[in-house]
Design a protein around this motif. Structure first.
Motif, short mmCIF file in Angstrom:
data_model
loop_
_atom_site.label_atom_id
_atom_site.label_comp_id
_atom_site.label_asym_id
_atom_site.label_seq_id
_atom_site.Cartn_x
_atom_site.Cartn_y
_atom_site.Cartn_z
N SER A 1 43.08 78.71 71.86
CA SER A 1 43.43 77.68 72.67
C SER A 1 44.13 77.84 74.38
CB SER A 1 44.53 76.60 71.19
OG SER A 1 44.00 76.79 70.89
N LYS B 1 45.07 71.12 50.76
CA LYS B 1 43.92 70.54 51.45
C LYS B 1 43.13 72.06 51.52
CE LYS B 1 42.29 69.09 56.34
NZ LYS B 1 42.49 68.75 57.55
N SER C 1 37.52 74.16 62.05
CA SER C 1 36.30 74.98 62.28
C SER C 1 35.53 75.79 63.03
CB SER C 1 35.31 73.45 63.35
OG SER C 1 36.10 73.93 64.42
N ARG D 1 48.56 73.68 57.61
CA ARG D 1 50.13 72.87 58.05
C ARG D 1 49.88 72.90 56.53
NH1 ARG D 1 48.03 67.78 62.00
NH2 ARG D 1 45.92 68.11 60.99
N1 LIG Z 1 38.35 79.04 73.67
C1 LIG Z 1 37.19 78.07 73.52
O1 LIG Z 1 36.10 78.48 74.10
C2 LIG Z 1 37.54 77.06 72.78
C3 LIG Z 1 38.52 77.00 72.32
N2 LIG Z 1 38.57 75.77 70.77
C4 LIG Z 1 40.30 75.52 70.77
O2 LIG Z 1 40.14 76.04 69.39
C5 LIG Z 1 41.41 75.48 68.29
C6 LIG Z 1 40.44 75.38 66.98
O3 LIG Z 1 39.95 75.05 67.39
P1 LIG Z 1 38.78 73.97 66.33
O4 LIG Z 1 38.94 75.40 64.62
O5 LIG Z 1 37.58 73.37 66.24
O6 LIG Z 1 40.45 73.24 65.47
P2 LIG Z 1 40.21 71.84 63.90
O7 LIG Z 1 40.85 70.84 64.90
O8 LIG Z 1 38.57 71.81 63.38
O9 LIG Z 1 40.89 72.94 63.48
C7 LIG Z 1 42.61 73.16 63.72
C8 LIG Z 1 42.79 73.83 62.15
O10 LIG Z 1 44.34 73.88 62.90
C9 LIG Z 1 45.55 73.09 61.53
N3 LIG Z 1 46.65 73.45 62.08
C10 LIG Z 1 47.41 71.78 63.20
N4 LIG Z 1 48.36 71.92 62.93
C11 LIG Z 1 49.17 73.28 62.37
C12 LIG Z 1 50.14 74.25 61.74
N5 LIG Z 1 51.51 73.09 62.62
N6 LIG Z 1 49.75 75.13 61.45
C13 LIG Z 1 48.64 75.83 60.75
N7 LIG Z 1 47.51 75.12 61.69
C14 LIG Z 1 47.59 74.00 62.06
C15 LIG Z 1 44.74 72.48 61.26
O11 LIG Z 1 44.96 71.43 60.27
P3 LIG Z 1 44.55 70.52 59.58
O12 LIG Z 1 42.95 70.93 58.54
O13 LIG Z 1 45.64 69.85 58.09
O14 LIG Z 1 44.20 69.36 60.40
C16 LIG Z 1 43.44 72.31 61.68
O15 LIG Z 1 42.64 73.55 60.36
C17 LIG Z 1 41.86 74.20 69.33
O16 LIG Z 1 42.75 74.39 69.76
C18 LIG Z 1 40.10 73.99 70.45
O17 LIG Z 1 40.71 73.70 71.83
C19 LIG Z 1 37.65 75.37 70.86
C20 LIG Z 1 36.60 74.92 70.96
C21 LIG Z 1 36.23 76.19 72.71
#
Ligand SMILES: NC(=O)C1=CN([C@@H]2O[C@H](COP(=O)(O)OP(=O)(O)OC[C@H]3O[C@@H](n4cnc5c(N)ncnc54)[C@H](OP(=O)(O)O)[C@@H]3O)[C@@H](O)[C@H]2O)C=CC1
Ligand SMILES: O=C([O-])CC(=O)C(=O)O
Length: 274
Positions: free
Chosen positions: A101, A47, A19, A43
């Motif tokens: 994160s 997709k 997202s 990942r």
């Molecule tokens: N600092 C802040 O204020 C905030 C931080 N966050 C954090 O930001 C991070 C991302 O959030 P969000 O975008 O909503 O999460 P999402 O779950 O929407 O997206 C995470 C993405 O990471 C991908 N991913 C997983 N494993 C790997 C890998 N090994 N290599 C590359 N890509 C990978 C996933 O792939 P796939 O599409 O294949 O599943 C997915 O597309 C989270 O850790 C969340 O907790 C969120 C909100 C606020």
């Protein structure tokens, strides 16, 4: 002339196209002055093929540990379990890593020393929060206390390890339930994908052990609501934000916008806010 301008561009790579990552990639592809999207790590490339192929300038797809080879700034927006794998190779190469994160940073704090030793940087955006400029400023003086209350709809908390381990049923709540009260450090352990904001707040101010947070599961709210009270020798301030969830209910829409604003500042002539 064109080539000269292109070579002075800051190259940005994105790890994780969820997202947050897709919105940052789209903004970069549409054009942020002085910045270019050079690569992404995903990942499962299949997709994300349609999204990447639909960009005007499709970036390279690279393994997460190679992003720093083709970028000046690596933006981490994957699950926190991947934080180290993304940030370590980038800062070892002296690059900047933007970390969303941020909760995951607490267990990987040595990355800051590693970045320092190699001329790299770790940048934490304000993300889904508000007012880290004021907290940064107050921290130049003395902050006495930072207290935060987070209320989230049920979908914004489902699956959090604290809830699972304590076998708390939040699905059938009819009124708000206080799930947790304690330090930002402990909250990040129990809610790794839900309270990054508390950790960012703590790093801007008095640290993860002294920053206090309550986490509420609240079936009466539709937004991720954060209220913060800061007591300092320079000022007392209260802040609040009500985030509209994105397609990931745990993540407020404003998070990606915060990173885009941060990226814009890297080359902006007029910078407003600390
Ligand atoms: N600092 C802040 O204020 C905030 C931080 N966050 C954090 O930001 C991070 C991302 O959030 P969000 O975008 O909503 O999460 P999402 O779950 O929407 O997206 C995470 C993405 O990471 C991908 N991913 C997983 N494993 C790997 C890998 N090994 N290599 C590359 N890509 C990978 C996933 O792939 P796939 O599409 O294949 O599943 C997915 O597309 C989270 O850790 C969340 O907790 C969120 C909100 C606020
Ligand atoms: O901090 C987080 O991980 C997400 C959050 O609270 C929000 O988006 O409002």
């Amino acid at each position: 002339m064109t080539e000269q301008r292109a070579s002075s561009e800051l190259r940005v790579a994105i790890a994780g196209l969820g997202s947050i990552g897709t919105k940052i990639a789209t903004a970069l592809d549409q054009g942020i002055e002085g910045l270019a999207l050079s690569a992404v790590a995903v990942r499962d490339p299949a997709k994300h093929q349609t999204f990447i192929g639909g960009l005007r300038h499709p970036p390279k797809i690279l393994p997460i540990d190679q992003l720093g080879e083709v970028a000046d700034i690596v933006v981490e927006c994957a699950p926190s379990s991947q934080l180290r794998a993304i940030v370590e190779p980038a800062v070892k190469r002296g690059k900047a890593a933007v970390v969303v994160s941020v909760g995951g940073l607490l267990d990987n704090f040595d990355l800051i020393d590693l970045a320092r030793a190699n001329g790299g940087r770790i940048i934490v955006p304000t993300g889904a929060l508000i007012g880290l400029d004021a907290v940064n400023a107050a921290a130049i003086g003395t902050i006495h206390s930072v207290k935060m209350v987070t209320r989230k709809p049920i979908d914004g908390l489902k699956g959090a390890s604290f809830i699972v381990q304590n076998k708390i049923d939040i699905d059938n709540l009819r009124e708000p339930l206080k799930l947790f009260e304690g330090s930002a450090r402990e909250a990040a352990k129990g809610f790794p994908a839900n309270v990054n904001v508390a950790v960012a707040l703590s790093l801007a101010g008095i640290g993860p052990d002294r920053t206090e947070i309550q986490v509420w599961a609240d079936p009466t709210v539709t937004r991720n609501v954060h209220r913060i009270e800061v007591e300092a020798d320079s000022a007392r301030f209260s802040m609040g934000i009500e985030n509209i969830p994105s397609e990931n209910p745990k993540t407020g829409l404003i998070t990606a916008l915060s990173v885009i604003a941060l990226l814009k500042k890297q080359r902006a002539t007029l910078c407003v806010g600390t």
